[in-house]
Design an enzyme around this catalytic site. Structure first.
Site, mmCIF file in Angstrom:
data_model
loop_
_atom_site.group_PDB
_atom_site.id
_atom_site.type_symbol
_atom_site.label_atom_id
_atom_site.label_comp_id
_atom_site.label_asym_id
_atom_site.label_seq_id
_atom_site.Cartn_x
_atom_site.Cartn_y
_atom_site.Cartn_z
ATOM 1 N N PRO A 64 -9.352 -34.067 -16.224
ATOM 2 C CA PRO A 64 -9.644 -34.426 -14.834
ATOM 3 C C PRO A 64 -8.689 -35.485 -14.274
ATOM 4 O O PRO A 64 -8.378 -36.476 -14.937
ATOM 5 C CB PRO A 64 -11.080 -34.972 -14.909
ATOM 6 C CG PRO A 64 -11.671 -34.291 -16.095
ATOM 7 C CD PRO A 64 -10.552 -34.180 -17.091
ATOM 8 N N CYS A 65 -8.266 -35.249 -13.021
ATOM 9 C CA CYS A 65 -7.349 -36.187 -12.363
ATOM 10 C C CYS A 65 -8.072 -37.118 -11.403
ATOM 11 O O CYS A 65 -7.443 -37.948 -10.751
ATOM 12 C CB CYS A 65 -6.268 -35.414 -11.609
ATOM 13 S SG CYS A 65 -6.889 -34.487 -10.177
ATOM 14 N N THR A 66 -9.389 -36.990 -11.313
ATOM 15 C CA THR A 66 -10.174 -37.700 -10.299
ATOM 16 C C THR A 66 -9.883 -39.196 -10.255
ATOM 17 O O THR A 66 -9.783 -39.791 -9.174
ATOM 18 C CB THR A 66 -11.680 -37.499 -10.564
ATOM 19 O OG1 THR A 66 -11.913 -36.134 -10.894
ATOM 20 C CG2 THR A 66 -12.487 -37.897 -9.349
ATOM 21 N N LEU A 68 -7.170 -40.674 -11.437
ATOM 22 C CA LEU A 68 -5.739 -40.947 -11.496
ATOM 23 C C LEU A 68 -5.011 -40.573 -10.216
ATOM 24 O O LEU A 68 -3.921 -41.081 -9.952
ATOM 25 C CB LEU A 68 -5.100 -40.180 -12.668
ATOM 26 C CG LEU A 68 -5.648 -40.485 -14.054
ATOM 27 C CD1 LEU A 68 -5.049 -39.536 -15.086
ATOM 28 C CD2 LEU A 68 -5.364 -41.941 -14.434
#
Length: 372
Positions: A64-66, A68
């Protein structure tokens, strides 16, 4: 196998390169339903409840990139979602695959001094893994979407530079004009996300399931049709899936979130091809990478020795095929609503952003027509 598999962009690309999928892990039920429909393998849920993974050659994880992303919470690698990469590491350590492939947003190299990249690099090095990463842009792989992502490959026994660094063709020549341009209609105050012949990056949308696909200005189209947003089928094609890939019962808002969070299929296929047959790295300049310094767009660590590599975001030369306008003709586009277009135009008029006069005129004409 795939962790945080989403709708299987990694896995579909790797399959096209000849790598068989064995087990997929995806927590979100709408995405899991797509995996179960499209892949002939076991699909499991919460990674935190997964005790082990099979002995496989390749583990792929678009974690997950949430926490970052620049448009996310920016909590960093210790955030509740991006921090789940630790669960992937737990499973990888127990299985010891030949290759690990990770994917995330470029902001991971900069946020909080690049602490996310530091954590990942240190984890692999402390356990004797070599690693290499490279920032690449999906628009250089035949897609009509600008999408910059960092791909990292690690191995205990192999040289990952022979995968990510083997191809290099450099930046393409820029065309003077295009028949269509992409932009974010949700912006207009400080930026547009403007794309020449491409859309800006597809986003996952809100947690409430509200879709926010980008818009497209099609030069020369009649008023009312010239300012449109791609259909979900067009969105699937912008990521390299076949049109209808996510059509397993979810509403469009959820489907846009799935597509926006996916790994671009042609990029995964290129990586898979290089995993199957690694080659010598390209001959480019490199320099020693000092611990604590700024993370570059491409780097590697072999036996603990880190180097920055002067590589572009365009490893291979691929024809984009149909134009952005032709893609919408084939797979569908929807005129941008009055609320969306008027809100964007109002913000744009109040801003100091410089935009093309013919675009501003086309937008104004669209707002006036759909108002009525």
């Amino acid at each position: 196998m795939g962790l945080f598999a989403g709708i299987g962009g990694f896995e579909l690309g790797l399959q096209r390169a000849g790598i068989v999928t064995d087990l997929l892990c995806e927590y979100w039920e709408p995405a899991s339903a797509v995996l179960k429909k499209r892949f002939d393998t076991e699909v499991v849920g919460d990674i935190c409840e997964l005790r082990s993974i099979p002995k496989v050659d390749v583990v792929a994880a678009g974690f997950p990139c949430t926490d970052l992303s620049q448009v996310g919470r920016t909590a960093g690698i210790d955030g509740s979602e991006s921090g789940l990469v630790r669960e992937a590491f737990r499973l990888i350590e127990g299985a010891s695959p030949t290759w690990v492939v990770l994917e995330n947003v470029p902001n991971m190299l900069n946020l909080s001094g690049g602490s996310a990249m530091t954590f990942i690099a240190d984890w692999f090095e402390k356990r004797g893994w070599n690693w290499a990463y490279r920032t690449v842009d999906s628009q250089n792989f035949g897609l009509r979407q600008r999408r910059r992502r960092v791909f990292l490959i690690a191995s205990r026994s192999e040289d990952p530079r022979g995968v990510l660094f083997a191809d290099e063709v450099g930046s393409p020549r820029q065309r003077a004009s295009h028949s269509a341009y992409g932009f974010y209609w949700t912006e207009g105050n400080r930026g547009l996300g403007w794309g020449d012949g491409v859309t800006p990056t597809l986003k996952g949308g809100s947690k409430l399931g509200i879709a926010s696909p980008p818009a497209v200005w099609r030069v020369g189209e009649e008023v009312g049709q010239a300012i449109a947003r791609p259909s979900i089928r067009s969105g699937e094609r912008l990521q390299g899936f076949h049109a209808g890939w996510t059509n397993v019962g979810a509403k469009d808002g959820a489907r846009w979130k799935m597509v926006g969070n996916a790994v671009s299929v042609p990029v995964a296929q290129w990586i898979g091809t290089c995993l199957v047959t690694p080659r010598e790295p390209a001959e480019v300049s490199r320099r020693r990478l000092v611990a604590g310094g700024r993370w570059p767009t491409a780097a590697a660590s072999i036996d603990g020795s880190r180097e920055a590599w002067a590589l572009s975001e365009r490893p291979i030369a691929v024809s984009r095929g149909p134009s952005l306008g032709a893609l919408l003709d084939q797979h569908g586009g929807v005129p941008l609503s009055y609320e969306a277009s008027n809100g964007f135009f109002t913000r744009l008029q109040a801003s100091t952003l410089r935009v093309r006069g013919d675009f501003r005129a086309a937008l104004k004409a669209h707002v006036e027509l759909v108002a009525g």
